[in-house]
Design an enzyme around this catalytic site. Structure first.
Site, PDB file in Angstrom:
ATOM      1  CG  ASP A  38      -2.114   0.864   1.113  1.00 60.68           C
ATOM      2  OD1 ASP A  38      -2.270   1.502   0.054  1.00 60.68           O
ATOM      3  OD2 ASP A  38      -2.898   0.929   2.065  1.00 60.68           O
ATOM      4  CG  ASN A  40       2.091   1.489  -5.143  1.00 58.39           C
ATOM      5  OD1 ASN A  40       3.007   1.276  -4.368  1.00 58.39           O
ATOM      6  ND2 ASN A  40       1.520   0.533  -5.866  1.00 58.39           N
ATOM      7  CG  HIS A  55      -0.212   2.085  -9.192  1.00 61.90           C
ATOM      8  ND1 HIS A  55      -0.401   1.715  -7.880  1.00 61.90           N
ATOM      9  CD2 HIS A  55      -1.312   2.799  -9.544  1.00 61.90           C
ATOM     10  CE1 HIS A  55      -1.571   2.175  -7.451  1.00 61.90           C
ATOM     11  NE2 HIS A  55      -2.139   2.843  -8.438  1.00 61.90           N
ATOM     12  CB  THR A  84     -12.998  -8.061  -5.653  1.00 63.31           C
ATOM     13  OG1 THR A  84     -12.970  -8.070  -4.220  1.00 63.31           O
ATOM     14  CG2 THR A  84     -12.642  -9.444  -6.137  1.00 63.31           C
ATOM     15  CD  GLU A  85     -13.249  -5.204  -2.084  1.00 61.62           C
ATOM     16  OE1 GLU A  85     -12.041  -5.534  -2.045  1.00 61.62           O
ATOM     17  OE2 GLU A  85     -14.174  -6.020  -1.924  1.00 61.62           O
ATOM     18  CG  ASN A  86      -7.692  -2.304  -5.803  1.00 63.05           C
ATOM     19  OD1 ASN A  86      -6.763  -3.088  -5.600  1.00 63.05           O
ATOM     20  ND2 ASN A  86      -8.012  -1.361  -4.911  1.00 63.05           N
ATOM     21  CD1 TRP A  87     -12.840  -5.421  -9.896  1.00 65.30           C
ATOM     22  CD2 TRP A  87     -11.948  -4.727 -11.819  1.00 65.30           C
ATOM     23  NE1 TRP A  87     -12.196  -6.495 -10.470  1.00 65.30           N
ATOM     24  CE2 TRP A  87     -11.651  -6.098 -11.661  1.00 65.30           C
ATOM     25  CE3 TRP A  87     -11.487  -4.079 -12.967  1.00 65.30           C
ATOM     26  CZ2 TRP A  87     -10.904  -6.824 -12.583  1.00 65.30           C
ATOM     27  CZ3 TRP A  87     -10.748  -4.801 -13.893  1.00 65.30           C
ATOM     28  CH2 TRP A  87     -10.464  -6.147 -13.701  1.00 65.30           C
ATOM     29  NE  ARG A 206      -3.160  -1.782   4.263  1.00 60.65           N
ATOM     30  CZ  ARG A 206      -4.404  -1.838   3.864  1.00 60.65           C
ATOM     31  NH1 ARG A 206      -5.217  -2.717   4.390  1.00 60.65           N
ATOM     32  NH2 ARG A 206      -4.852  -1.028   2.930  1.00 60.65           N
ATOM     33  NE  ARG A 212      -8.203   0.327   5.084  1.00 63.62           N
ATOM     34  CZ  ARG A 212      -7.803   1.585   5.245  1.00 63.62           C
ATOM     35  NH1 ARG A 212      -7.826   2.132   6.445  1.00 63.62           N
ATOM     36  NH2 ARG A 212      -7.385   2.299   4.227  1.00 63.62           N
TER      37      ARG A 212
HETATM   38  C1  FPP Z   1      -2.285   0.305  -3.199  1.00 68.36           C
HETATM   39  O1  FPP Z   1      -1.707   1.591  -3.169  1.00 68.36           O
HETATM   40  C2  FPP Z   1      -1.674  -0.443  -4.273  1.00 68.36           C
HETATM   41  C3  FPP Z   1      -2.344  -1.028  -5.291  1.00 68.36           C
HETATM   42  C4  FPP Z   1      -3.817  -1.004  -5.417  1.00 68.36           C
HETATM   43  C5  FPP Z   1      -1.624  -1.704  -6.371  1.00 68.36           C
HETATM   44  C6  FPP Z   1      -0.459  -2.501  -5.931  1.00 68.36           C
HETATM   45  C7  FPP Z   1       0.287  -2.941  -7.111  1.00 68.36           C
HETATM   46  C8  FPP Z   1       1.630  -2.966  -7.181  1.00 68.36           C
HETATM   47  C9  FPP Z   1       2.512  -2.600  -6.054  1.00 68.36           C
HETATM   48  C10 FPP Z   1       2.305  -3.427  -8.402  1.00 68.36           C
HETATM   49  C11 FPP Z   1       1.928  -4.832  -8.691  1.00 68.36           C
HETATM   50  C12 FPP Z   1       2.910  -5.497  -9.496  1.00 68.36           C
HETATM   51  C13 FPP Z   1       2.688  -6.589 -10.221  1.00 68.36           C
HETATM   52  C14 FPP Z   1       3.813  -7.244 -10.830  1.00 68.36           C
HETATM   53  C15 FPP Z   1       1.354  -7.144 -10.434  1.00 68.36           C
HETATM   54  P1  FPP Z   1      -2.634   2.858  -3.356  1.00 68.36           P
HETATM   55  O2  FPP Z   1      -2.755   3.157  -4.792  1.00 68.36           O
HETATM   56  O3  FPP Z   1      -3.948   2.614  -2.658  1.00 68.36           O
HETATM   57  O4  FPP Z   1      -1.799   3.943  -2.592  1.00 68.36           O
HETATM   58  P2  FPP Z   1      -2.393   5.159  -1.775  1.00 68.36           P
HETATM   59  O5  FPP Z   1      -3.170   4.566  -0.626  1.00 68.36           O
HETATM   60  O6  FPP Z   1      -1.173   5.882  -1.328  1.00 68.36           O
HETATM   61  O7  FPP Z   1      -3.260   5.952  -2.707  1.00 68.36           O
END
Ligand code: FPP
Length: 261
Positions: A38, A40, A55, A84-87, A206, A212
């Site tokens: 988490d 990115n 990402h 599944t919620e990331n959509w 995490r 969570r």
């Molecule tokens: C959550 O951070 C992260 C994700 C939803 C994507 C995680 C994916 C990767 C780290 C790359 C995956 C790599 C491969 C090879 C499949 P966020 O975007 O919710 O961060 P934020 O809470 O700071 O906004």
């Protein structure tokens, strides 16, 4: 907390990674580590970059952590890459995330073979875009005979629906007369989950300060040790992983029994 920070800094200054990894020989290493990657988006925001740049950096970090986990002898590494919620995220971000497995698996495949790492996936494969499915299936096929660490991606994964599906399969078998109601046990539910081939995680990490589970491996984490850090995923380096494992090694896992048992 301050002590931990001071220790961490001097540790980084005085001892290199190789020494820390060598120190781990003979220590108990978690067989299965699961990570909720988490932060990115916040990593990118801090640098005035678009979220997708975070990402991409996060994807590059997957390589680093895979190598480090493999070096210390972890048997399975499960990474929560898309829930599944990331959509619900903006279409452009979802499309970007769906391209990452392809880029990662194509460029990393020769090294995965060299390291004897096998790719696995948990989650709903069928509703992923075709190009994502193809990349994951190809990597699973090409690495299927590898006998070392399993690098397991949770992609389009949701734990509650995984549990519902396991129960539905069991009830169907009971209706078909293949088993009785008494055969529906913790063991039979576990063997109908997508993780049936893996040991339960010993350590859950995490990143980014969120505390969570976000619908991740709810059944499998029943006795897992949790480790949370404020570090954002793209900054979570080998030292961070070793910090988490060193902390795990100090824990006394009792599985509901008494201290020292
Ligand atoms: C959550 O951070 C992260 C994700 C939803 C994507 C995680 C994916 C990767 C780290 C790359 C995956 C790599 C491969 C090879 C499949 P966020 O975007 O919710 O961060 P934020 O809470 O700071 O906004």
């Amino acid at each position: 907390m301050l002590n931990k920070l001071v220790w961490r800094k001097s540790d980084k200054q005085n001892r290199n990674l190789q020494e820390r990894i060598s120190d781990m020989t003979g220590e108990i290493v978690p067989k299965h580590i699961a990570i909720i990657m988490d932060g990115n988006g916040r990593w990118a925001k801090k640098r005035a970059m678009p979220r997708v740049a975070g990402h991409h950096e996060g994807m590059k970090n997957v390589r680093k952590i895979t190598r480090a986990a493999n070096r210390i002898g972890v048997q399975a590494l499960t990474l929560y890459a898309f829930s599944t919620e990331n959509w619900k995220r903006p279409k452009m971000e979802v499309e970007f995330l769906m391209r990452l497995p392809e880029e990662f698996l194509t460029s990393f495949l020769p090294e995965l073979m060299e390291l004897n790492i096998r790719i696995a996936m948990i989650g709903e494969m069928d509703s992923l875009p075709e190009h994502t499915q193809n990349a994951v299936k190809k990597a699973m096929k090409e690495t299927e005979k590898n006998t070392g660490m399993v690098l397991n991606f949770a992609l389009n994964y949701g734990s509650r629906s995984e549990i519902v599906s396991a129960v539905q399969q069991l009830v169907q078998k009971a209706q078909d007369g293949e088993l009785t109601v008494e055969d529906i046990t913790e063991d039979s539910i576990s063997t109908h989950l997508m993780t049936s081939e893996l040991p339960e995680p010993d350590l859950l990490i995490r990143t980014s300060g969120e505390i969570r589970l976000s619908n991740f491996m709810l059944w499998q984490l029943a006795y897992t040790e949790f480790w949370f850090t404020d570090t954002l995923w793209p900054d979570f380096d080998e030292h961070s992983l070793l910090d988490a494992v060193n902390d795990y090694q100090k824990r006394n896992r009792r599985y509901g029994g008494l201290k020292g048992e």
